[in-house]
Scaffold this motif. Structure first.
Motif, mmCIF file in Angstrom:
data_model
loop_
_atom_site.group_PDB
_atom_site.id
_atom_site.type_symbol
_atom_site.label_atom_id
_atom_site.label_comp_id
_atom_site.label_asym_id
_atom_site.label_seq_id
_atom_site.Cartn_x
_atom_site.Cartn_y
_atom_site.Cartn_z
ATOM 1 N N GLU A 83 53.205 40.195 55.710
ATOM 2 C CA GLU A 83 52.991 38.610 55.578
ATOM 3 C C GLU A 83 53.561 38.318 54.077
ATOM 4 N N ALA A 84 53.475 39.211 53.212
ATOM 5 C CA ALA A 84 54.086 38.757 51.882
ATOM 6 C C ALA A 84 55.400 38.618 51.915
ATOM 7 N N PHE A 85 56.090 39.064 52.739
ATOM 8 C CA PHE A 85 57.596 39.026 52.764
ATOM 9 C C PHE A 85 57.978 38.032 53.598
ATOM 10 N N ALA A 86 57.284 37.058 54.330
ATOM 11 C CA ALA A 86 57.667 35.984 55.104
ATOM 12 C C ALA A 86 58.598 35.049 54.244
ATOM 13 N N PRO A 87 59.813 34.919 54.614
ATOM 14 C CA PRO A 87 60.554 34.050 53.684
ATOM 15 C C PRO A 87 60.119 32.627 53.699
ATOM 16 N N SER A 88 59.301 32.002 54.649
ATOM 17 C CA SER A 88 59.067 30.721 54.439
ATOM 18 C C SER A 88 57.791 30.653 55.132
ATOM 19 N N ALA A 89 56.950 29.283 55.038
ATOM 20 C CA ALA A 89 55.878 28.902 55.789
ATOM 21 C C ALA A 89 55.902 28.922 57.245
ATOM 22 N N GLU A 90 57.134 28.500 57.566
ATOM 23 C CA GLU A 90 57.198 28.361 59.203
ATOM 24 C C GLU A 90 57.434 29.817 59.734
ATOM 25 N N ARG A 91 58.213 30.685 59.084
ATOM 26 C CA ARG A 91 58.392 32.114 59.515
ATOM 27 C C ARG A 91 57.032 32.842 59.414
ATOM 28 N N LEU A 92 56.180 32.646 58.614
ATOM 29 C CA LEU A 92 54.825 33.018 58.661
ATOM 30 C C LEU A 92 54.026 32.768 59.695
ATOM 31 N N LEU A 93 53.972 31.234 60.039
ATOM 32 C CA LEU A 93 53.369 30.617 61.078
ATOM 33 C C LEU A 93 54.092 31.481 62.491
ATOM 34 N N GLU A 94 55.281 31.519 62.773
ATOM 35 C CA GLU A 94 55.875 32.126 63.816
ATOM 36 C C GLU A 94 55.380 33.259 64.128
ATOM 37 N N THR A 95 55.400 34.274 63.124
ATOM 38 C CA THR A 95 54.866 35.725 63.259
ATOM 39 C C THR A 95 53.676 35.944 63.568
ATOM 40 N N SER A 96 52.542 35.134 62.798
ATOM 41 C CA SER A 96 51.259 35.224 62.839
ATOM 42 C C SER A 96 50.702 34.937 64.061
ATOM 43 N N ALA A 97 51.406 33.507 64.560
ATOM 44 C CA ALA A 97 50.707 32.628 65.775
ATOM 45 C C ALA A 97 51.027 33.553 66.993
ATOM 46 N N GLN A 98 52.064 34.140 66.947
ATOM 47 C CA GLN A 98 52.518 34.872 68.156
ATOM 48 C C GLN A 98 51.689 36.232 68.179
ATOM 49 N N ALA A 186 63.704 54.028 59.345
ATOM 50 C CA ALA A 186 63.699 53.634 57.919
ATOM 51 C C ALA A 186 62.069 53.667 57.249
ATOM 52 N N ASP A 187 62.097 53.687 56.110
ATOM 53 C CA ASP A 187 60.856 53.683 55.125
ATOM 54 C C ASP A 187 60.056 52.442 55.154
ATOM 55 N N PHE A 188 58.814 52.517 54.890
ATOM 56 C CA PHE A 188 58.150 51.376 54.619
ATOM 57 C C PHE A 188 58.423 50.523 53.645
ATOM 58 N N GLU A 189 59.047 50.870 52.630
ATOM 59 C CA GLU A 189 59.690 50.196 51.558
ATOM 60 C C GLU A 189 60.915 49.444 51.966
ATOM 61 N N ASP A 190 61.519 49.790 53.107
ATOM 62 C CA ASP A 190 62.691 48.975 53.626
ATOM 63 C C ASP A 190 62.509 47.690 54.500
ATOM 64 N N ILE A 191 60.897 47.560 54.668
ATOM 65 C CA ILE A 191 60.718 46.275 55.328
ATOM 66 C C ILE A 191 61.193 45.011 54.535
ATOM 67 N N GLY A 192 62.132 44.300 55.024
ATOM 68 C CA GLY A 192 62.443 43.099 54.390
ATOM 69 C C GLY A 192 63.832 42.750 54.949
ATOM 70 N N GLY A 193 64.433 41.624 54.497
ATOM 71 C CA GLY A 193 66.037 41.425 55.059
ATOM 72 C C GLY A 193 66.920 40.647 53.827
ATOM 73 N N CYS A 194 67.902 40.317 54.411
ATOM 74 C CA CYS A 194 69.016 39.842 53.393
ATOM 75 C C CYS A 194 69.655 38.795 54.265
ATOM 76 N N ALA A 195 69.175 38.052 55.182
ATOM 77 C CA ALA A 195 69.874 36.919 56.052
ATOM 78 C C ALA A 195 69.745 35.653 55.157
ATOM 79 N N ILE A 196 70.106 35.569 54.004
ATOM 80 C CA ILE A 196 69.890 34.561 53.160
ATOM 81 C C ILE A 196 69.974 32.999 53.676
#
Length: 215
Positions: A83-98, A186-196
């Protein structure tokens, strides 16, 4: 194995009521801005989301949730991290609501008390782990469903023909396998992305005047 596969296919079916069709993962804004205008540019954009962005990050989260499906403290730590790594409010909504919808339906229909408050890949990964579904199968088919949902949005918005859309899914199938294999290791610390650009598109979508999708 057949029971595992059928259960997973049901969970990832477009008919499973998690509301995936209402989210475009920022694709709607990218199309509005002219970044996606045909099958080729749609495929390139979706491939980057899959390989470097939300697809990859979700696949890693799913694999870790699968491993700690019976460990509430570890699952909560994973939830907080994702949840902390969600890049935007809508992306957080997208994953949490689903994720919430998946947990509710799976508890009622499949008698699995999945995480009630968790991002979608964590809820799915934990349920798959408890059901004994093969991790590679779960991760790979999750990514294929991720691609299929973005293709569905592109078919409606660009617009693309149905055959062109299926061509994108076919072309990215091998990429799904590759990303899944990497995510599992992948390790736990690898969670994240770079599709800017995809992340920026998601942020800009929040203020877009005309919208068909929630993200």
């Amino acid at each position: 194995m057949i029971d595992q596969t059928l259960r997973l296919m049901a969970w990832l079916s477009p008919a499973y009521p998690v509301g995936a069709y209402t989210y475009s993962h920022g694709l709607e804004q990218a199309i509005s801005a002219g970044d996606i205008e045909n099958a080729a540019t749609a495929q390139d954009w979706i491939k980057d989301c899959l390989s470097f962005g939300g697809g990859r990050a979700d696949a890693i989260a799913l694999s870790h949730a699968w491993r700690v499906a019976e460990e509430p403290a570890a699952l909560q730590n994973l939830i907080d991290h994702v949840e902390a790594f969600a890049p935007s409010a809508e992306r957080l909504l997208e994953t949490s609501a689903q994720g919430t919808a998946f947990a509710d339906v799976t508890a009622a229909a499949w008698a699995d008390e999945a995480c009630k408050v968790a991002p979608y890949p964590i809820a799915l990964g934990a349920a798959a782990g408890r059901a004994g579904i093969d991790l590679t199968l779960a991760t790979t088919l999750f990514l294929q469903a991720f691609v299929a949902n973005l293709v569905s949005a592109a078919v409606r918005l660009v617009p693309l023909g149905q055959t062109e859309g299926q061509g994108i899914i076919a072309a990215l199938s091998a990429v799904c396998e590759t990303v899944a294999a990497e995510a599992i290791e992948a390790d736990f610390e690898d969670i994240g992305g770079c599709a800017i650009r995809a992340d920026i598109a998601s942020m800009r979508h929040e203020t877009q005047t005309v919208r068909l999708f929630r993200s």
